[in-house]
Design a protein around this motif. Structure first.
Motif, mmCIF file in Angstrom:
data_model
loop_
_atom_site.group_PDB
_atom_site.id
_atom_site.type_symbol
_atom_site.label_atom_id
_atom_site.label_comp_id
_atom_site.label_asym_id
_atom_site.label_seq_id
_atom_site.Cartn_x
_atom_site.Cartn_y
_atom_site.Cartn_z
ATOM 1 N N MET A 70 -3.577 3.133 -6.661
ATOM 2 C CA MET A 70 -2.470 3.320 -5.728
ATOM 3 C C MET A 70 -1.256 2.534 -6.567
ATOM 4 O O MET A 70 -1.417 1.516 -7.530
ATOM 5 C CB MET A 70 -2.606 2.442 -4.586
ATOM 6 C CG MET A 70 -3.688 3.012 -3.773
ATOM 7 S SD MET A 70 -3.928 2.265 -2.210
ATOM 8 C CE MET A 70 -5.560 3.239 -1.858
ATOM 9 N N LYS A 126 -4.214 7.327 4.947
ATOM 10 C CA LYS A 126 -3.197 7.191 4.224
ATOM 11 C C LYS A 126 -3.254 6.930 2.708
ATOM 12 O O LYS A 126 -2.724 7.550 1.693
ATOM 13 C CB LYS A 126 -2.493 5.857 4.808
ATOM 14 C CG LYS A 126 -0.979 5.488 4.134
ATOM 15 C CD LYS A 126 -0.459 4.145 4.625
ATOM 16 C CE LYS A 126 0.797 3.949 3.851
ATOM 17 N NZ LYS A 126 1.526 2.733 4.491
ATOM 18 N N ASP A 127 -4.645 6.117 2.506
ATOM 19 C CA ASP A 127 -4.843 5.832 1.025
ATOM 20 C C ASP A 127 -5.470 7.016 0.201
ATOM 21 O O ASP A 127 -5.431 6.983 -1.080
ATOM 22 C CB ASP A 127 -5.952 4.723 1.147
ATOM 23 C CG ASP A 127 -5.559 3.643 1.588
ATOM 24 O OD1 ASP A 127 -3.986 3.238 1.663
ATOM 25 O OD2 ASP A 127 -6.298 2.771 2.189
ATOM 26 N N GLU A 181 -5.745 4.056 8.145
ATOM 27 C CA GLU A 181 -5.399 3.510 6.907
ATOM 28 C C GLU A 181 -6.043 4.414 5.685
ATOM 29 O O GLU A 181 -5.412 4.365 4.507
ATOM 30 C CB GLU A 181 -5.490 2.126 6.571
ATOM 31 C CG GLU A 181 -4.871 1.193 7.549
ATOM 32 C CD GLU A 181 -5.088 -0.356 7.507
ATOM 33 O OE1 GLU A 181 -4.251 -1.053 7.436
ATOM 34 O OE2 GLU A 181 -6.287 -0.537 7.489
ATOM 35 N N THR A 182 -7.199 4.743 5.867
ATOM 36 C CA THR A 182 -7.873 5.476 4.829
ATOM 37 C C THR A 182 -7.375 6.649 4.480
ATOM 38 O O THR A 182 -7.080 7.009 3.429
ATOM 39 C CB THR A 182 -9.450 5.369 5.186
ATOM 40 O OG1 THR A 182 -9.893 4.407 5.402
ATOM 41 C CG2 THR A 182 -10.381 6.256 4.019
ATOM 42 N N TYR A 239 -10.451 -1.162 -4.754
ATOM 43 C CA TYR A 239 -10.153 0.048 -4.084
ATOM 44 C C TYR A 239 -8.732 0.555 -4.246
ATOM 45 O O TYR A 239 -8.424 1.485 -4.254
ATOM 46 C CB TYR A 239 -10.358 -0.413 -2.647
ATOM 47 C CG TYR A 239 -10.044 0.745 -1.630
ATOM 48 C CD1 TYR A 239 -10.927 1.720 -1.272
ATOM 49 C CD2 TYR A 239 -8.812 0.470 -0.911
ATOM 50 C CE1 TYR A 239 -10.454 2.413 -0.338
ATOM 51 C CE2 TYR A 239 -8.104 1.639 -0.117
ATOM 52 C CZ TYR A 239 -9.325 2.404 0.237
ATOM 53 O OH TYR A 239 -8.836 3.380 1.191
ATOM 54 N N PHE A 240 -7.826 -0.700 -4.630
ATOM 55 C CA PHE A 240 -6.418 -0.080 -4.944
ATOM 56 C C PHE A 240 -6.087 0.123 -6.242
ATOM 57 O O PHE A 240 -4.659 0.323 -6.495
ATOM 58 C CB PHE A 240 -5.337 -1.527 -4.170
ATOM 59 C CG PHE A 240 -5.863 -1.663 -2.775
ATOM 60 C CD1 PHE A 240 -5.299 -0.919 -1.787
ATOM 61 C CD2 PHE A 240 -6.748 -3.002 -2.311
ATOM 62 C CE1 PHE A 240 -5.515 -1.320 -0.505
ATOM 63 C CE2 PHE A 240 -6.922 -3.269 -1.154
ATOM 64 C CZ PHE A 240 -6.673 -2.128 -0.096
ATOM 65 N N GLU A 262 1.819 -0.432 -2.759
ATOM 66 C CA GLU A 262 0.758 -0.048 -1.866
ATOM 67 C C GLU A 262 -0.345 -0.688 -1.515
ATOM 68 O O GLU A 262 -1.394 -0.329 -0.832
ATOM 69 C CB GLU A 262 0.441 1.540 -1.904
ATOM 70 C CG GLU A 262 1.958 2.542 -2.028
ATOM 71 C CD GLU A 262 1.371 3.987 -2.133
ATOM 72 O OE1 GLU A 262 0.473 4.121 -3.218
ATOM 73 O OE2 GLU A 262 2.022 5.288 -1.601
ATOM 74 N N LYS A 263 -0.530 -1.662 -2.434
ATOM 75 C CA LYS A 263 -1.466 -2.538 -2.875
ATOM 76 C C LYS A 263 -1.763 -3.515 -1.622
ATOM 77 O O LYS A 263 -0.887 -4.231 -1.520
ATOM 78 C CB LYS A 263 -1.968 -2.896 -4.002
ATOM 79 C CG LYS A 263 -2.030 -1.812 -5.213
ATOM 80 C CD LYS A 263 -2.395 -2.608 -6.582
ATOM 81 C CE LYS A 263 -2.414 -1.144 -7.808
ATOM 82 N NZ LYS A 263 -2.747 -1.656 -8.939
ATOM 83 N N GLN A 264 -2.878 -3.698 -0.937
ATOM 84 C CA GLN A 264 -3.411 -4.727 -0.274
ATOM 85 C C GLN A 264 -3.713 -5.825 -0.987
ATOM 86 O O GLN A 264 -4.506 -5.984 -2.143
ATOM 87 C CB GLN A 264 -4.310 -4.500 0.795
ATOM 88 C CG GLN A 264 -3.716 -3.812 2.015
ATOM 89 C CD GLN A 264 -4.717 -3.698 3.098
ATOM 90 O OE1 GLN A 264 -5.867 -4.028 3.145
ATOM 91 N NE2 GLN A 264 -4.402 -2.958 3.862
#
Length: 528
Positions: free
Chosen positions: A459, A130-131, A127-128, A455-456, A463-465
Motif C-alpha cells: 500500500m 478497501k485494502d 476495511e479488507t 500486510y501493508f 494508507e498504512k496502519q
C-alpha cells in the motif's frame, strides 16, 4: 471490557444461564441491569468440571423458585459472572436460585462483547475490501453493506445464546425467576415478577451480580440520543453520527461506524483517546483515528441536542477551554461516557452495604461485602475490572470457596489482559510505563518499536496502519511488568503473552523464544 471472540464465546457462554423469559439481543461488556442475588451456604462436595459450550443442552422446562423454601445460594443477575457462580455452586451440591429482570447473559451477550465483536468483524471485512485494490483486486471500492440483514442475523445469534443460558440453568437444576429484586432482609429478597405480583426468596448466602448500565449526561435533548445499548438497536446504519466518550466503548463504536461508511464526529473532553492506557497507545490510536478520517473534536463536549426534523439532529458543542459554542447536524447522537452500577432497586442501603464514591459495592479480595454472607462480583463491585472474563473467574472462585471446600479461593486481579477492538486492535496487560515508574522508580527499563505490518507492504504510505509495541521491565532481571501492543491481530497475540507475563517472564525469556517469521508479533521477541 476487553473481550470475547467467536472462539472465546464458546468457552464463556456455557457457564452462563438465561432467565425463563429470554429475549433477543444482549451485550457482552459489563453485565447490564439485572436484579440482585444472595450467596449460598457452605457445602463441601467434589467439584465437577463445567460442560463445554458445545455440549448438549437440556430442553426440560424452566424451574421456578419457590418462596416456601430457603436456598443455599441466591444469585441476583444472570449475566456472565452470576451464571458462572451459580452453576459452579450447583456443581458443588448447593441448592441455588437465580433472579434476572432482563435477557439472560448480561451485558456481554446482549449489548456488549458478543454483538460488538460480530459488528467489528463486519467493519474489518469492510476495511479488507478497501485494502484489496493494493493487492490487485478490482471492483471493491464501493461494496454494498446490508445493515438490516446483518442486524437480523446478529440478533438471531444473540437470541440463541440467551436460550443456551436458560438451558444451562435448567440442566444444573437452578431455580430461576424473571423479575426485579430488592432486599427486604439480610437473607431475603422480594421479587417484582415480570408476570405480575411479587415473590419472596430466602437464602443463606446471596450474591449481587447485577452489573451496570450506560449513562447519558443530563443535557437538553438527552432523550434524543442513544447509549451503547441503543447502538445495537439501530435498524440501519446512520449516514452521520456524533459520538462522545474517549474510553474503549466510544473508541470501538466510533471506529466500527467509520469503517462501515458513517461520517463520524467524535467528541472527547481531553486531547487523547483511551486516557487510562499507556501513553504510547494513546498517542498512536489518536493519530491513527485522525488519519482514517474521523472528525476528532479534542477538548470539546456536547451541551445540547435538538430535533430539527427530516431525521436530523442539531448538536451544540462547547470548547471546554474557551467556552465557545458551535453546532453541526447529524442523523444520530451516541454517548459512550461510562456506566453506572445497577443497584437502585436493590435497596442495599437498608442493609448497610458500603459503597464507593461511584456507588459500586465495596468488596475485598474474596468478594465479601461488609455484610456477612452477602457478596458482589463484576461491574456492580469496585473490583476495578469491568470485563466479562473477570466476572466469570471471580464468580467461580467465590463458589469454590463457599461450597467447594477451597477456603482460600479468590481471583488474583494482577496482570489481567484486556483488549480494545479499535481500528487497529489494542492489547494491554500489566502496568503502564507511568505506573511502573511511579512504583519502581529508576528500576524501570522500556523497550518499544513502531512499524507498519507486512500486510501493508503493498500500500501507499498514506494508507498504512501503524503497529506499536512496548515492553515495560523492572530490575536487573528485567521482569516484564507491562506489555502494550497496537496493530493487526493484537487481541490474539496478547492472550499467549498474557500467560507468560502472569508466570513472571523476563525480557530474557522473550529473547530466548525463537521468532516466527514473517509476523508482526516476532518484534516482541527480537526487540532491542
Amino acid at each position: 471490557m476487553h473481550r470475547p471472540l467467536p472462539t472465546r464465546i464458546h468457552r464463556l457462554v456455557p457457564r452462563l444461564a438465561v432467565s425463563t423469559h429470554s429475549s433477543a439481543t444482549a451485550l457482552l461488556f459489563p453485565s447490564p441491569r439485572y436484579t440482585t442475588l444472595y450467596p449460598p451456604s457452605r457445602a463441601t462436595v467434589a467439584s465437577a468440571r463445567l460442560s463445554a459450550f458445545s455440549s448438549h443442552f437440556s430442553s426440560s422446562p424452566p424451574t421456578m423458585a419457590s418462596s416456601s423454601q430457603e436456598y443455599d445460594y441466591l444469585v441476583i443477575g444472570i449475566g456472565s459472572g452470576g451464571i458462572a457462580s451459580a452453576r459452579r455452586a450447583a456443581k458443588h451440591g448447593a441448592k441455588v436460585a437465580a433472579i434476572e429482570s432482563k435477557r439472560m447473559g448480561g451485558t456481554c451477550v446482549n449489548v456488549g462483547c458478543v454483538p460488538k465483536k460480530v459488528t467489528w468483524n463486519a467493519a474489518a471485512i469492510a476495511e479488507t475490501f478497501k485494502d484489496a485494490k493494493a493487492y490487485g483486486f478490482g471492483n471493491f471500492e464501493q461494496p454494498t453493506f446490508d445493515w438490516p440483514y446483518f442486524k437480523k442475523k446478529r440478533d438471531a445469534f444473540v437470541k440463541r445464546l440467551n436460550g443456551i443460558y436458560e438451558n444451562n440453568l435448567n440442566k444444573d437444576q437452578i431455580d430461576h425467576v424473571k423479575g426485579r429484586a430488592k432486599f427486604v432482609g439480610k437473607n431475603e429478597v422480594e421479587v417484582a415478577l415480570e408476570s405480575g405480583g411479587t415473590q419472596r426468596i430466602k437464602a443463606k448466602k446471596i450474591l449481587i451480580a447485577t452489573g451496570g448500565r450506560p449513562k447519558v449526561p443530563d443535557i437538553p435533548g438527552a432523550e434524543l440520543c442513544i447509549d451503547s445499548d441503543g447502538f445495537f438497536d439501530l435498524e440501519d446504519r446512520p449516514k452521520s453520527i456524533a459520538t462522545s466518550g474517549a474510553g474503549y466503548i466510544g473508541v470501538e463504536m466510533s471506529g466500527m461506524l467509520k469503517a462501515l461508511g458513517t461520517d463520524v464526529h467524535f467528541f472527547i473532553r481531553g486531547q487523547k483517546l483511551l486516557r487510562t492506557f499507556d501513553p504510547m497507545i494513546q498517542d498512536v490510536v489518536t493519530k491513527e483515528y485522525e488519519r482514517q478520517g474521523l472528525h476528532l473534536y479534542k477538548g470539546h463536549q456536547i451541551t445540547k441536542v435538538e430535533d430539527i426534523g427530516n431525521g436530523m439532529k442539531r448538536v451544540t458543542y462547547q470548547d471546554m477551554e474557551s467556552k465557545k459554542e458551535s453546532s453541526l447536524e447529524v442523523e444520530c447522537v451516541l454517548f459512550a461516557t461510562g456506566r453506572d452500577p445497577e443497584i437502585e432497586d436493590l435497596d442495599v442501603k437498608q442493609l448497610g452495604l458500603e459503597l464507593d464514591g461511584r456507588n459500586h459495592i465495596k468488596v475485598d479480595q474474596y468478594q465479601n461485602t461488609n455484610v456477612q454472607d452477602i457478596f458482589a462480583i463484576g461491574d456492580v463491585s469496585n473490583s476495578g475490572f469491568e470485563l466479562t472474563p473477570v466476572a466469570i473467574a471471580a464468580g467461580r472462585r467465590l463458589s469454590d470457596r463457599l461450597f467447594g471446600g477451597k477456603s482460600d479461593a479468590h481471583l488474583d486481579y494482577s496482570n489481567i489482559p484486556s483488549v480494545v477492538f479499535a481500528h487497529p486492535e489494542i492489547g494491554s496487560v500489566g502496568l503502564t510505563e507511568p505506573e511502573a515508574r511511579e512504583k519502581f522508580g529508576d528500576k524501570v527499563k522500556v523497550y518499544k518499536t513502531e512499524f507498519s505490518g507486512m500486510y501493508f507492504a503493498m500500500m501507499d504510505p498514506e494508507e498504512k496502519q501503524p503497529t506499536a509495541y512496548k515492553i515495560v521491565c523492572v530490575g536487573e532481571e528485567e521482569k516484564v511488568v507491562g506489555l502494550h501492543i497496537l496493530g493487526q491481530g493484537s487481541a490474539e497475540i496478547l492472550q499467549g503473552f498474557g500467560v507468560a507475563i502472569k508466570m513472571g517472564a523476563t525480557k530474557k525469556d522473550f529473547d530466548n523464544c525463537v521468532a516466527i517469521h514473517p509476523v508482526s508479533a516476532e518484534e516482541l521477541v527480537t526487540m532491542t
